[in-house]
Design a protein around this motif. Structure first.
Motif: not given
Length: 424
Positions: A375-383, A403-410
């Motif tokens: 909701e904050i950064l938008g759709d992150g695409g495929r994981a 994303y630009q400048n950041i990645a999340f391990e979920v």
């Protein structure tokens, strides 16, 4: 409720513990039960090597130091919502468990639920265990006078309170006339007409500074984590702006991407560990870097396990390339390898320095779930799917979104295991 069972190693992360379906591994044969251990009881402070307020990683370290005593350990947590209920370290052979606040991961409550299995030493006196019954009369004689306790008519439990300490006693149905509106009518110490006295069924050790009466049932929730010492760096807020480094709010350090190893030693001190990154596994996904995936890279990490942070340096320029921030959630292969990093991440458009404890609408913290991030950064695409090998990771894969400048391990439950900050 997910549960780990100790298989010869309680520390070093979740990978060292088997899933709930595995049988507990014991170093001794069944039927040769070890006698009750004796631990020092410190009302309002702790028991044995376990102190109220200690981080869960320190508790695991204490367990590792005495493997012959704590050889069967269960770790329980709510898999779907790990921030909803306590994380619990249980010692079934010794009849007690440790309850950790799920957010701060610090010890808030110690419960002895089988007093016959654990002998407690208070000053020079012993109570509990198979040979010293913790009766009402014995408790009153050892700990002295106190105010009348509280009777829970639904559970049939009478709880006696001391500062930072409570004792729960089951009351037989035929003696409920000793109580009126939750208060005891008989004079202390409590004895029944047949000459018997109730035996403690549960002992609770909690921080008594708030004057809360902590016992069984809902009153257990009144146990709070003791305040941290002034200037403590534990759970220090680490602020980050995308593409612009990180700030430590207690120490005041600012670590930009251009910082060198010498800068880091000056600002944060000696790292807990240093290791070289052997292979850049994600380089194949970078269109700007044509190197083969098998190319060894000279990049290296500084590990600050006590801060929940890894810092990656470029092997040629010796400048920071990435920051990796760890949440230390149970159910992840790195659980208990790092302390929790209490990060607060703002987008690049946030202006000025943000004060500790403040939040903006679009900030991301360790309690932010993946749906909220989108909701904050938008759709992150495929994981990208990260397994770390099925043999070394019994908890299943995690999913990496960039994303630009950041990645999340979920994780599978939607919580964030790690955040990686970099400059595009």
């Amino acid at each position: 409720m997910q549960q780990y069972q100790r298989a010869g190693n309680a520390g070093g992360g979740g990978a060292a513990m088997g899933p709930a379906t595995a049988a507990a591994v014991r170093r001794r044969c069944e039927g040769t039960a070890m006698g009750a251990i004796t631990l020092d009881l410190r009302p309002g402070q702790g028991i044995g090597p376990f102190s109220l307020g200690m981080p869960i990683s320190e508790a695991f370290a204490q367990i590792e130091h005495q493997p012959n005593i704590y050889d069967v350990v269960h770790v329980k947590y709510l898999d779907e919502e790990p921030l909803k209920l306590d994380m619990v370290i249980s010692f079934p052979d010794h009849g007690f468990h440790l309850r950790f606040d799920p957010w701060s991961q610090r010890l808030r409550l110690i419960e002895i639920y089988d007093v016959k299995r654990l002998q407690m030493r208070y000053a020079t006196n012993l109570i509990g265990g198979p040979s010293t019954l913790a009766t009402f009369v014995a408790v009153y004689a050892l700990f002295g006078p106190t105010f009348p306790g509280i009777y829970d008519s639904e559970r049939g439990i009478y709880t006696l309170f001391y500062p930072g300490l409570s004792f729960a006693f089951p009351i037989p149905g035929q003696y409920t006339n000793f109580f009126n509106k939750g208060e005891v009518l008989a004079e202390l110490p409590l004895e029944f007409p047949d000459g018997t006295t109730p035996v403690t069924c549960r002992v609770s050790i909690f921080d008594g500074s708030s004057d809360g009466k902590v016992g069984v049932g809902s009153s257990m929730d009144k146990a709070v984590v003791p305040p941290l010492p002034t200037g403590s760096l534990y759970m220090e807020e680490v602020h980050a702006k995308l593409g612009d480094g990180i700030w430590f709010t207690v120490g005041g350090q600012h670590i930009p991407f251009a910082a060198s190893p010498q800068d880091i030693w000056t600002e944060l001190g000696r790292p807990c560990g240093i290791h070289q990154k052997q292979v850049d596994q994600m380089v194949i996904h970078s269109a700007s870097d044509p190197r083969p995936r098998t190319t060894l890279c000279g990049d290296y990490f500084y590990n600050y396990f006590s801060r929940g942070i890894d810092i990656l340096f470029d092997g040629q320029t010796h400048k920071i390339k990435k920051f990796v921030l760890h949440t230390n959630f149970p159910g992840h292969s790195d659980f208990n390898s790092y302390m929790k990093c209490n990060y607060v991440i703002y987008d690049a458009e946030t202006e000025g320095a943000v004060q500790p404890g403040t939040r903006t609408k679009n900030c991301i913290t360790p309690s932010t779930k993946w749906d909220q991030v989108k909701e904050i950064l938008g759709d992150g695409g495929r994981a990208a799917i990260q397994t770390q090998g099925s043999m070394n990771n019994p908890f299943g894969p995690t999913f990496v979104y960039g994303y630009q400048n950041i990645a999340f391990e979920v994780m599978k439950n939607g919580y964030i295991a790690t955040v990686t900050l970099f400059q595009s």
